[in-house]
Design an enzyme around this catalytic site. Structure first.
Site, PDB file in Angstrom:
ATOM      1  N   CYS A 169       5.920  50.594  60.940  1.00  0.00           N
ATOM      2  CA  CYS A 169       4.986  51.328  61.787  1.00  0.00           C
ATOM      3  C   CYS A 169       3.601  51.363  61.137  1.00  0.00           C
ATOM      4  O   CYS A 169       3.434  51.876  60.031  1.00  0.00           O
ATOM      5  CB  CYS A 169       5.500  52.746  62.020  1.00  0.00           C
ATOM      6  SG  CYS A 169       4.338  53.796  62.903  1.00  0.00           S
TER       7      CYS A 169
ATOM      8  N   ASN B  83      -0.408  57.997  76.068  1.00  0.00           N
ATOM      9  CA  ASN B  83       0.205  56.851  76.738  1.00  0.00           C
ATOM     10  C   ASN B  83       1.697  56.829  76.432  1.00  0.00           C
ATOM     11  O   ASN B  83       2.115  57.212  75.340  1.00  0.00           O
ATOM     12  CB  ASN B  83      -0.430  55.543  76.267  1.00  0.00           C
ATOM     13  CG  ASN B  83      -1.872  55.418  76.700  1.00  0.00           C
ATOM     14  OD1 ASN B  83      -2.241  55.840  77.780  1.00  0.00           O
ATOM     15  ND2 ASN B  83      -2.692  54.836  75.835  1.00  0.00           N
TER      16      ASN B  83
ATOM     17  N   CYS C 139       2.450  54.890  60.308  1.00  0.00           N
ATOM     18  CA  CYS C 139       3.097  55.423  59.110  1.00  0.00           C
ATOM     19  C   CYS C 139       2.457  54.838  57.846  1.00  0.00           C
ATOM     20  O   CYS C 139       2.297  55.527  56.845  1.00  0.00           O
ATOM     21  CB  CYS C 139       4.598  55.137  59.134  1.00  0.00           C
ATOM     22  SG  CYS C 139       5.517  56.138  60.330  1.00  0.00           S
TER      23      CYS C 139
ATOM     24  N   HIS D 188       7.056  60.597  61.502  1.00  0.00           N
ATOM     25  CA  HIS D 188       7.209  59.619  62.573  1.00  0.00           C
ATOM     26  C   HIS D 188       7.983  60.201  63.759  1.00  0.00           C
ATOM     27  O   HIS D 188       9.098  60.690  63.613  1.00  0.00           O
ATOM     28  CB  HIS D 188       7.925  58.360  62.079  1.00  0.00           C
ATOM     29  CG  HIS D 188       7.998  57.291  63.116  1.00  0.00           C
ATOM     30  ND1 HIS D 188       6.977  56.394  63.312  1.00  0.00           N
ATOM     31  CD2 HIS D 188       8.940  57.001  64.038  1.00  0.00           C
ATOM     32  CE1 HIS D 188       7.301  55.584  64.304  1.00  0.00           C
ATOM     33  NE2 HIS D 188       8.487  55.934  64.773  1.00  0.00           N
TER      34      HIS D 188
ATOM     35  N   HIS E 262       4.484  55.131  67.773  1.00  0.00           N
ATOM     36  CA  HIS E 262       4.351  56.340  66.948  1.00  0.00           C
ATOM     37  C   HIS E 262       3.496  57.255  67.805  1.00  0.00           C
ATOM     38  O   HIS E 262       2.377  56.873  68.185  1.00  0.00           O
ATOM     39  CB  HIS E 262       3.651  56.007  65.627  1.00  0.00           C
ATOM     40  CG  HIS E 262       3.545  57.164  64.672  1.00  0.00           C
ATOM     41  ND1 HIS E 262       3.984  57.073  63.380  1.00  0.00           N
ATOM     42  CD2 HIS E 262       3.025  58.411  64.798  1.00  0.00           C
ATOM     43  CE1 HIS E 262       3.742  58.212  62.751  1.00  0.00           C
ATOM     44  NE2 HIS E 262       3.153  59.045  63.603  1.00  0.00           N
TER      45      HIS E 262
ATOM     46  N   HIS F  42       0.935  59.298  69.559  1.00  0.00           N
ATOM     47  CA  HIS F  42      -0.481  59.481  69.266  1.00  0.00           C
ATOM     48  C   HIS F  42      -1.231  59.883  70.523  1.00  0.00           C
ATOM     49  O   HIS F  42      -0.859  59.517  71.621  1.00  0.00           O
ATOM     50  CB  HIS F  42      -1.100  58.229  68.640  1.00  0.00           C
ATOM     51  CG  HIS F  42      -0.993  56.989  69.466  1.00  0.00           C
ATOM     52  ND1 HIS F  42       0.194  56.287  69.632  1.00  0.00           N
ATOM     53  CD2 HIS F  42      -1.915  56.306  70.181  1.00  0.00           C
ATOM     54  CE1 HIS F  42      -0.016  55.232  70.388  1.00  0.00           C
ATOM     55  NE2 HIS F  42      -1.287  55.223  70.760  1.00  0.00           N
TER      56      HIS F  42
ATOM     57  N   HIS G 213      -5.110  59.936  72.241  1.00  0.00           N
ATOM     58  CA  HIS G 213      -6.448  59.353  72.197  1.00  0.00           C
ATOM     59  C   HIS G 213      -7.436  60.432  72.589  1.00  0.00           C
ATOM     60  O   HIS G 213      -7.354  60.976  73.697  1.00  0.00           O
ATOM     61  CB  HIS G 213      -6.568  58.194  73.201  1.00  0.00           C
ATOM     62  CG  HIS G 213      -5.647  57.055  72.946  1.00  0.00           C
ATOM     63  ND1 HIS G 213      -6.061  55.895  72.324  1.00  0.00           N
ATOM     64  CD2 HIS G 213      -4.333  56.886  73.227  1.00  0.00           C
ATOM     65  CE1 HIS G 213      -5.032  55.064  72.244  1.00  0.00           C
ATOM     66  NE2 HIS G 213      -3.974  55.647  72.793  1.00  0.00           N
TER      67      HIS G 213
END
Length: 113
Positions: A4, A84, A7, A46, A93, A95, A97
């Site tokens: 990842c 998303n 990570c 993670h 992973h 996240h 935006h």
């Protein structure tokens, strides 16, 4: 997770322009920005996707980080916070935006809402 990229950024094995960090969260500038300000906010632990998240504390920490970055970047008058999932999630992973300033695609329907 071994392969990842996020990570690896957390472990400082890959470079990133970090804009926020605490014990639970890391935030850094996107390498493929779609706006003047494009920050990725991730949990350090993670979690593959939004649907995999079991710990509501993670959401609280990510929210607090996003709020702090909005103030830090002085974008409180206009920003977007985007998650998303599925085929739209390029990195597996979790996240968020955080987008601010001039957006790349002004004709996107989401930019006019």
């Amino acid at each position: 997770m071994e392969d990842c990229v996020f990570c690896k950024i957390v472990k400082r094995e890959s470079p990133a322009n970090i804009v926020f960090e605490n014990d639970q969260i890391l935030a850094f500038e996107s390498i493929a920005p779609v706006s003047e300000i494009h920050v990725l906010i991730i949990p350090k632990a993670h979690v593959s996707t939004f649907l995999d998240m079991q710990d509501t504390e993670t959401i609280k920490h990510m929210t607090a980080a996003a709020q702090e970055i909005v103030w830090q970047k002085k974008i409180e008058s206009g920003y977007k916070l985007v998650i998303n999932g599925g085929r739209y999630q390029a990195v597996k992973h979790l996240h968020w935006h955080l987008l601010g300033g001039k957006l790349e695609d002004e004709h996107d329907v989401l930019n006019n809402t």
